[in-house]
Design a protein around this motif. Sequence first.
Motif, mmCIF file in Angstrom:
data_model
loop_
_atom_site.group_PDB
_atom_site.id
_atom_site.type_symbol
_atom_site.label_atom_id
_atom_site.label_comp_id
_atom_site.label_asym_id
_atom_site.label_seq_id
_atom_site.Cartn_x
_atom_site.Cartn_y
_atom_site.Cartn_z
ATOM 1 N N ASP A 1 0.776 -1.239 0.000
ATOM 2 C CA ASP A 1 0.000 0.000 0.000
ATOM 3 C C ASP A 1 0.810 1.293 0.000
ATOM 4 O OD1 ASP A 1 -1.195 0.579 3.340
ATOM 5 O OD2 ASP A 1 0.670 -0.345 2.634
ATOM 6 N N LYS A 2 1.867 1.354 0.771
ATOM 7 C CA LYS A 2 2.526 2.647 0.876
ATOM 8 C C LYS A 2 3.938 2.496 1.448
ATOM 9 C CE LYS A 2 -0.130 5.951 2.643
ATOM 10 N NZ LYS A 2 -0.721 6.545 3.841
ATOM 11 N N GLY A 3 4.806 3.390 1.036
ATOM 12 C CA GLY A 3 6.117 3.454 1.664
ATOM 13 C C GLY A 3 6.264 4.785 2.382
ATOM 14 N N TYR A 4 7.183 4.818 3.349
ATOM 15 C CA TYR A 4 7.439 6.077 4.047
ATOM 16 C C TYR A 4 8.846 6.575 3.735
ATOM 17 C CZ TYR A 4 3.202 5.997 6.841
ATOM 18 O OH TYR A 4 1.886 6.037 7.243
ATOM 19 N N ILE A 5 8.971 7.874 3.617
ATOM 20 C CA ILE A 5 10.294 8.486 3.532
ATOM 21 C C ILE A 5 10.511 9.250 4.833
ATOM 22 C CG2 ILE A 5 11.723 10.207 2.373
ATOM 23 C CD1 ILE A 5 10.061 9.515 -0.201
ATOM 24 N N ILE A 6 11.508 8.874 5.593
ATOM 25 C CA ILE A 6 11.836 9.674 6.780
ATOM 26 C C ILE A 6 12.969 10.604 6.405
ATOM 27 C CG2 ILE A 6 12.661 9.653 9.168
ATOM 28 C CD1 ILE A 6 11.152 7.115 9.632
ATOM 29 N N ASP A 7 12.650 11.883 6.359
ATOM 30 C CA ASP A 7 13.628 12.905 6.018
ATOM 31 C C ASP A 7 14.144 13.484 7.337
ATOM 32 O OD1 ASP A 7 14.955 15.293 5.182
ATOM 33 O OD2 ASP A 7 13.762 15.308 3.343
ATOM 34 N N THR A 8 15.465 13.408 7.572
ATOM 35 C CA THR A 8 16.000 13.835 8.866
ATOM 36 C C THR A 8 16.204 15.346 8.937
ATOM 37 O OG1 THR A 8 18.279 13.477 8.211
ATOM 38 C CG2 THR A 8 17.139 11.599 9.196
ATOM 39 N N ARG A 9 15.514 16.074 8.040
ATOM 40 C CA ARG A 9 15.520 17.536 8.133
ATOM 41 C C ARG A 9 14.088 17.994 8.383
ATOM 42 N NH1 ARG A 9 17.601 18.079 2.074
ATOM 43 N NH2 ARG A 9 15.862 16.611 1.947
ATOM 44 N N SER A 10 13.939 19.208 8.862
ATOM 45 C CA SER A 10 12.594 19.757 8.969
ATOM 46 C C SER A 10 12.085 20.005 7.560
ATOM 47 C CB SER A 10 12.617 21.062 9.756
ATOM 48 O OG SER A 10 13.275 22.061 8.993
ATOM 49 N N SER A 11 10.777 20.146 7.441
ATOM 50 C CA SER A 11 10.172 20.383 6.134
ATOM 51 C C SER A 11 10.752 21.662 5.526
ATOM 52 C CB SER A 11 8.664 20.482 6.340
ATOM 53 O OG SER A 11 8.058 20.970 5.209
ATOM 54 N N GLN A 12 10.957 22.650 6.399
ATOM 55 C CA GLN A 12 11.501 23.926 5.940
ATOM 56 C C GLN A 12 12.944 23.773 5.428
ATOM 57 O OE1 GLN A 12 11.766 26.784 9.066
ATOM 58 N NE2 GLN A 12 11.891 28.546 7.680
#
Lengths: 531, 531
Positions: free
Chosen positions: A230-241
């Motif tokens: 169904d879905k994968g996740y991307i964990i980005d170790t930065r803030s969205s900004q």
Amino acid sequence: MELSEHIKTANVEDVVLRQPFLPPASGTLCITGHHLLFSDRESRTPRQVLLLLRSVDAVEKRTSGSSGTLTIKCKDLCVLQLDIPGMEQCLNIAHSIETLSSLDDVADLYPFFYRPPDLSLRDHWGLSSTENHYTQVKALQDKWRLSDVNRGYSVCPSYPPSVIVPKTINDDMLLKVAKFRQGGRFPVLCYYHRTNGMVIMRSSQPLTGANRKRCREDELLLQAVIDGSDKGYIIDTRSSQQAQQARMTGGGFESKSSYTGWKRLHRQMERSKALQESLIKLVEACGDQSHNMDRWLSKLENSKWLSHVQTALSTAGLLAECVERDSHSVLVHGSEGTDSTLLISTLAQLIMDPSCRTLEGFLALLEREWVQAGHPFQQRCAHFAHSHTRLQQESPVFLLLLDCVWQLWWQFPLALGFSENLLLRLATEAYASNYGTFLCNTDQKRCAMGVKEKTHCLFQALLRSTERGLYSNPLFEPTELAIWPSVHPQSLQLWRGFFLRWTQHARHLEEVQEELRNMINEWGRPDTRVK
Amino acid sequence: MELSEHIKTANVEDVVLRQPFLPPASGTLCITGHHLLFSDRESRTPRQVLLLLRSVDAVEKRTSGSSGTLTIKCKDLCVLQLDIPGMEQCLNIAHSIETLSSLDDVADLYPFFYRPPDLSLRDHWGLSSTENHYTQVKALQDKWRLSDVNRGYSVCPSYPPSVIVPKTINDDMLLKVAKFRQGGRFPVLCYYHRTNGMVIMRSSQPLTGANRKRCREDELLLQAVIDGSDKGYIIDTRSSQQAQQARMTGGGFESKSSYTGWKRLHRQMERSKALQESLIKLVEACGDQSHNMDRWLSKLENSKWLSHVQTALSTAGLLAECVERDSHSVLVHGSEGTDSTLLISTLAQLIMDPSCRTLEGFLALLEREWVQAGHPFQQRCAHFAHSHTRLQQESPVFLLLLDCVWQLWWQFPLALGFSENLLLRLATEAYASNYGTFLCNTDQKRCAMGVKEKTHCLFQALLRSTERGLYSNPLFEPTELAIWPSVHPQSLQLWRGFFLRWTQHARHLEEVQEELRNMINEWGRPDTRVK
């Protein structure tokens, strides 16, 4: 030998050495290309101290009259003091230590000269390889392949020659993906979760830039990872900004529209400079000699170190939850993918995978996820927290990992097969070592320098039968379950064994470990328990 | 039985119980004169919870619609929640718990009814007595005598009938000294240091008052203690200013001119109210559910609890230094001599005297220095930190002692013969108990209530072979040396085992202790070590 050019005074008599736990001693000081040697042969209890110069972080000089005092602050937090007669001699010694402790050329470093009698350069180097990892996990082989697209380090200098990628993605596609990721770090598999087939991938940021560039092959690669699930996740170790801002300098993130099967989560983790400053503040606080409790607690808070520990553990917990509890595959990256990315992928593996929690398993994990995966040890661990040199690329990310592992170890005292001693040893070795393991910034460079042929492997050395007892956890009782750390601030605490290791108290804690080891050695473990 | 008058609703069906570590359970709630009983007989894993009502610190009611929820905060920091159908029933139960948990009459309390099968009321009560203490220390008998001037508690209601005083001071003189000291607490010996013959005396403040009254006998008594040796020290647990102010209300201190052989040292230790407030703040901080590390550290600092620990340990260290290192006898007192005085004399004895560090030795020390020496347990431990009742005489001095002992235990993990479990058990028992040991404020009152005939002794119970294993330190290796605690703020830490005991993490630490006990039980200790 050219190192000798840096030594104007090689020997000084009547030097007084002061070091933790021991009374002052008077003796001969000798400087060689790699060591400081102090020997006090005349006293009733002769003392010899051999200090690897590489482990010196900073030297402070104080002169008075015709003599001088050097305060030597080591990268393992030990502080030595030398009272040296003769101003000139003192300054010569200081100069030699300063120069020889920060040699630039890796080939000059001691690991290339260290030849202990019980190790041979022909011994096998290292514990694991991508190939081994791939062959060991049979279930992996259905949908994943081993690619040697990076042979000769031609595609990504900071990756090993072999990597694991989806079967449906061929090497030509990988070449294109590599061009679309910073430093060529295209998404590769680092963990396969046996119970549900989900994986952890890691990479660097995509180079979308201000124009929102896309790369079809990159999208296909990630699509292949989730392959209809169904879905994968991307964990980005930065803030969205931060991720948004990265686009201005050519970086970026995976947009929702281009990566339809993936959901991005941002968790800001401090990197390089902020982390280094945090360590400096913490070390300063730990050395504060005032007896003021409020001041200590306030400095501890102010250093933010424990907040970094908390963030790392909770982000790793999030990653493990995605994979283990929610059955999603996850891609992890920040900017370069060589620091916080490795930090949380390593911790998540420890949380989920029992095979990473044995002594061998943990060392192999570090080898795969840090040494081979391109954590730039040479840059990050050049100095510790005392050096007055301007901060460059230094950052205690690996130390933060060890601290987080210690928190796990302390929260699950039976679940990990290694001892606090191992973590302490690794924290020391990463900054200065007789071994070649943590030399250079990448596998490519280590290969070019002949590290594997000309130096000994730390991990192999730690597993020798003579060392093993010291680094095993006598209370180890393996569990197949995930070990979910508590990340409540109340549950995390200062790693006193490391940060306060040169205080009397740390010695008493060592006594306990020694006592336990003695008990185990005398009796062995009962048969009912798995070693 | 009149307690039943407080019970309007004795049984409620379909109550839901929520408690730490376990899933919610539905069952029957039953209130008796001394207990709350919950039983869930129908589920696959039947659960029975028996809670001593005395251990309830506060009850919070929340009603919604026709049912209500009681949050029960216990004196051991455990929090239970009961969902009770029927508003009236809920309020009845709350009222019963509130009333029965804070009965005023000691004779109504559960220890007078508790009759475990393996203890008999004819068993010997207690572990030690002043007489035993006196006979055991032969060297003491040269210059010191046992006086029963306080038989029938006629001179000092908070002292035991027998006390140890200088041989040259007769009972008539003691009578006069008692009149000159608050509450009749004239200076008595509590510790004799075998290696140099120095002693620790304790008392309450002298009643010099605004007119600087003197008492010849008091001066002679102290003169007799030092008996020609160069000097004695008085450690006053108040600041110099506080001691001065005490004169306005009839109290005071030993002036230099009247007590020529004695030197006064002032070390301010927080007492009653400030200490209780500190505990309340700490408990609130520990229960904070926010995930904010800075906030936690700042609240921890703000509570000042660790500062109190530091002050207590460093004042005890000062006392021990005077006796052991500098060979001086010391008199300790603050105002009443029933709180911080006992705190530091107890800690100093643990630091110096190996015989206090065994399981029996430590319990005997507590019995002598706290129970017999008149720490007002009934007043001090009436409530813990949750109660909304206005603070009266509550103060966690005994808990502070246990915390300090834990710091010692943690700093010297091999030197103490008892386990953290013992300290946790004592912290619980002091506030609510099946046993009579901590009932009442004085020995006199316990005697009048027939505590020793009609209740069981906790200390005896803890030494039963069935309990002993749990309360012994499996790693105990007695040392004859003094154990000097580090009082650097960096060396002291939150007693997580107590303050965070109902978190998951504390359970893992318990596992370690259990594992150690198992190992010891399976193998015993080698003969080379003294048990």
